[in-house]
Design a protein around this motif. Structure first.
Motif, PDB file in Angstrom:
ATOM      1  N   GLU A   1       0.867  -1.186   0.000  1.00  0.00           N
ATOM      2  CA  GLU A   1       0.000   0.000   0.000  1.00  0.00           C
ATOM      3  C   GLU A   1       0.899   1.229   0.000  1.00  0.00           C
ATOM      4  O   GLU A   1       1.774   1.349   0.863  1.00  0.00           O
ATOM      5  CB  GLU A   1      -0.870  -0.019   1.261  1.00  0.00           C
ATOM      6  CG  GLU A   1      -1.698   1.230   1.451  1.00  0.00           C
ATOM      7  CD  GLU A   1      -2.730   1.047   2.583  1.00  0.00           C
ATOM      8  OE1 GLU A   1      -3.428   0.025   2.598  1.00  0.00           O
ATOM      9  OE2 GLU A   1      -2.800   1.930   3.445  1.00  0.00           O
TER      10      GLU A   1
ATOM     11  N   ARG B   1      -3.384  -2.306  -2.011  1.00  0.00           N
ATOM     12  CA  ARG B   1      -4.468  -1.571  -1.359  1.00  0.00           C
ATOM     13  C   ARG B   1      -4.277  -0.091  -1.670  1.00  0.00           C
ATOM     14  O   ARG B   1      -3.155   0.400  -1.710  1.00  0.00           O
ATOM     15  CB  ARG B   1      -4.427  -1.710   0.172  1.00  0.00           C
ATOM     16  CG  ARG B   1      -4.862  -3.019   0.761  1.00  0.00           C
ATOM     17  CD  ARG B   1      -4.978  -2.925   2.298  1.00  0.00           C
ATOM     18  NE  ARG B   1      -6.332  -2.697   2.734  1.00  0.00           N
ATOM     19  CZ  ARG B   1      -6.838  -1.530   3.106  1.00  0.00           C
ATOM     20  NH1 ARG B   1      -6.081  -0.454   3.143  1.00  0.00           N
ATOM     21  NH2 ARG B   1      -8.096  -1.416   3.460  1.00  0.00           N
TER      22      ARG B   1
ATOM     23  N   HIS C   1      -4.866   3.927  -0.590  1.00  0.00           N
ATOM     24  CA  HIS C   1      -5.017   4.713   0.650  1.00  0.00           C
ATOM     25  C   HIS C   1      -4.668   6.150   0.327  1.00  0.00           C
ATOM     26  O   HIS C   1      -3.547   6.392  -0.096  1.00  0.00           O
ATOM     27  CB  HIS C   1      -4.073   4.146   1.695  1.00  0.00           C
ATOM     28  CG  HIS C   1      -3.971   4.963   2.963  1.00  0.00           C
ATOM     29  ND1 HIS C   1      -4.897   4.860   3.962  1.00  0.00           N
ATOM     30  CD2 HIS C   1      -3.063   5.885   3.381  1.00  0.00           C
ATOM     31  CE1 HIS C   1      -4.552   5.667   4.956  1.00  0.00           C
ATOM     32  NE2 HIS C   1      -3.454   6.312   4.629  1.00  0.00           N
TER      33      HIS C   1
ATOM     34  N   THR D   1      -4.512  -2.503   8.964  1.00  0.00           N
ATOM     35  CA  THR D   1      -3.963  -1.710   7.857  1.00  0.00           C
ATOM     36  C   THR D   1      -2.644  -0.986   8.143  1.00  0.00           C
ATOM     37  O   THR D   1      -1.896  -0.713   7.210  1.00  0.00           O
ATOM     38  CB  THR D   1      -4.994  -0.656   7.402  1.00  0.00           C
ATOM     39  OG1 THR D   1      -5.460   0.058   8.552  1.00  0.00           O
ATOM     40  CG2 THR D   1      -6.153  -1.302   6.672  1.00  0.00           C
TER      41      THR D   1
END
Ligand code: XIL
Length: 358
Positions: free
Chosen positions: A64, A101, A103, A264
Motif C-alpha cells: 500500500e 491496497r 489509501h 492496515t
C-alpha cells in the motif's frame, strides 16, 4: 529393482514439497498457506535501495503506498493529477505478484494547501471530490483491489470529526453525521464496482466509544444497502498493555456484520534514546508478543483477511518524526534489515494458521 526405480522419483517429488510446506522461508509463504494477505506500507523513493526492494518482494504479498495515493501527492498542483509515484508502487507490486491496497480517497488531513486553504464552496467541493474518487479509482481499476475510501472520520467520542469534507465547509452535508461518508462510498462504488470499499480508522481497534461508532456506521450502511465491504483497523500501538481481547471481540462483531477486516497500519512503537536505541531491552520481547497476539486475533476470524504493517524496517518509519524522536523500533526488521523477535513471532503465528486455538 523395478520397485526402487519407481520409488526414487516419488521421493524426489515429495521431499522438497514436504520441506517447503514445513518451513516457510518468508512471511508471504506462511501467509499464503494461512489464507491471509501480509502487507506493508511502501515509499516509492526507496524502491531503488536493494535491501528495501529485496525484503519487500521476499516477505510481503500486499503493498500500500504510504503517502503516494494521498491528495497532497496525487494533486500537488490544482490543474493535474500526478500518478507517477503511486504507479511505481503498483508496478513493483505487479512485478512481484503482490496485491495493492489504495489509501486514501477522503481524509481531512494530508491534503494540498491549495485545497485546504482554497475557500471552495460546498458544491465545488462535492464536484471535486466526486471527480477525484472517480478518476483515481478508474486509473487503478483492476490493479487496486481494495480502497480506504474514507479515513479517520470519527473522533475519540465517536462523533464525526470536523473536516473540509464534513463541515469546513463540507460537500453540502454538514451537520448530517455520516451522510458525507455514505456519499463518498456511493461515488466509489460507481467509479469501480469491483473494488472492495473500506472505512479505515485509528484507535477504534478495541472496544471503546469510537469502535462502537464504527460498528453503528457499518450496521447502518449494511441495513440501508450503502456499499461497504470492510473496516480497516490501523493499529498504531504505543502501549505495551495493548488489549488483545478487546481487539478480538471487535473483529468478531464486525465480521458478524459481514465485514472483511484488514489490519492496515500496524506498528508497535517503543521508547528510544537519542540514538534511536531501545531504552528497555525487554520491550522487544513484549513487542513480539503483541505482534503475535494480533496475528492470532486476525487468523481466528475468517473475516480478517489482511495483516499489514506501516513500513517494515526501523530504518524508515513515520514513528520517529511523529513522536519527535522519543519512540521508534516499531517494525519487524531492524535498521539493517535483520529480522527482529517480532518478525519471528509473526512468522510462527502465520505458520500456526487459522485452525488452531494456540
Ligand atoms: C502517515 C505517513 O506515514 C507519513 O509519511 C505522513 O507524513 C503522514 O501520514 N494514519 C494514516 C496514515 O491513515 O496515512 C498516516 O501515514 C499515519 C496515520
Amino acid at each position: 529393482m523395478k520397485f526402487r526405480s519407481c520409488l526414487l522419483p516419488l521421493i524426489l517429488l515429495f521431499v522438497p514439497a514436504f520441506l517447503f510446506v514445513s518451513a516457510p522461508r518468508s512471511l508471504r509463504q506462511a501467509a499464503d498457506s494461512a489464507g491471509v494477505l501480509v502487507g506493508t506500507a511502501v515509499r516509492p523513493a526507496l524502491l531503488s535501495e536493494a535491501a528495501y526492494a529485496g525484503t519487500l518482494a521476499r516477505e510481503f504479498n500486499l503493498a500500500e503506498p504510504e503517502d503516494a495515493m494521498k491528495w497532497w501527492v496525487l494533486r500537488a498542483h490544482t490543474d493535474n493529477f500526478d500518478f507517477r509515484q503511486a504507479d511505481e508502487v503498483v508496478r513493483f507490486a505487479q512485478a512481484h505478484g503482490m496485491k495493492v491496497r489504495g489509501h486514501c480517497l477522503v481524509w481531512g488531513r494530508d491534503n494540498p494547501d491549495w485545497l485546504a486553504h482554497g475557500h471552495f464552496s460546498p458544491p465545488q467541493l462535492a464536484q471535486m471530490l466526486q471527480e477525484h474518487i472517480t478518476l483515481v479509482m478508474r486509473h487503478y481499476a483492476g490493479q487496486v483491489f481494495a480502497w480506504d475510501v474514507v479515513n479517520e472520520a470519527l473522533d475519540e467520542n465517536g462523533n464525526v470529526r470536523d473536516s473540509i469534507w464534513y463541515n469546513q465547509p463540507g460537500i453540502g452535508l454538514s451537520g448530517k453525521g455520516t451522510a458525507y461518508v455514505e456519499r463518498a462510498f456511493r461515488w466509489a462504488h460507481e467509479a469501480d464496482p469491483k473494488a472492495l470499499l473500506f472505512y479505515n480508522e485509528a484507535e477504534g481497534e478495541g472496544l471503546n466509544r469510537k469502535s462502537d461508532a464504527i460498528y453503528a456506521l457499518v450496521k447502518d450502511f449494511k441495513t440501508r444497502g450503502v456499499p461497504i465491504d470492510g473496516v480497516g483497523l490501523q493499529l498504531h500501538i504505543s502501549s505495551l498493555d495493548f488489549d488483545l481481547a478487546g481487539l478480538a471481540a471487535n473483529i468478531t462483531r464486525l465480521a458478524a456484520l459481514g465485514m472483511q477486516i484488514h489490519i492496515t497500519e500496524l506498528d508497535v512503537s517503543l521508547p528510544v534514546d537519542s540514538k534511536g536505541s531501545v531504552i528497555h531491552k525487554e520491550d522487544l520481547t513484549r513487542q513480539a508478543e503483541i505482534y503475535r497476539g494480533i496475528v492470532h486475533a486476525c487468523l481466528h476470524s475468517p473475516g480478517c483477511t489482511a495483516i499489514q504493517t506501516w513500513g517494515f524496517t526501523d530504518k524508515y518509519s513515520w514513528i520517529g518524526s511523529h513522536s519527535r524522536g522519543v519512540r521508534g523500533q516499531a517494525l519487524l526488521f531492524d535498521r539493517g534489515y535483520q529480522p527482529k523477535a517480532a518478525y519471528s513471532s509473526v512468522l510462527e503465528q502465520l505458520m500456526v494458521g487459522r485452525n488452531s486455538s494456540r
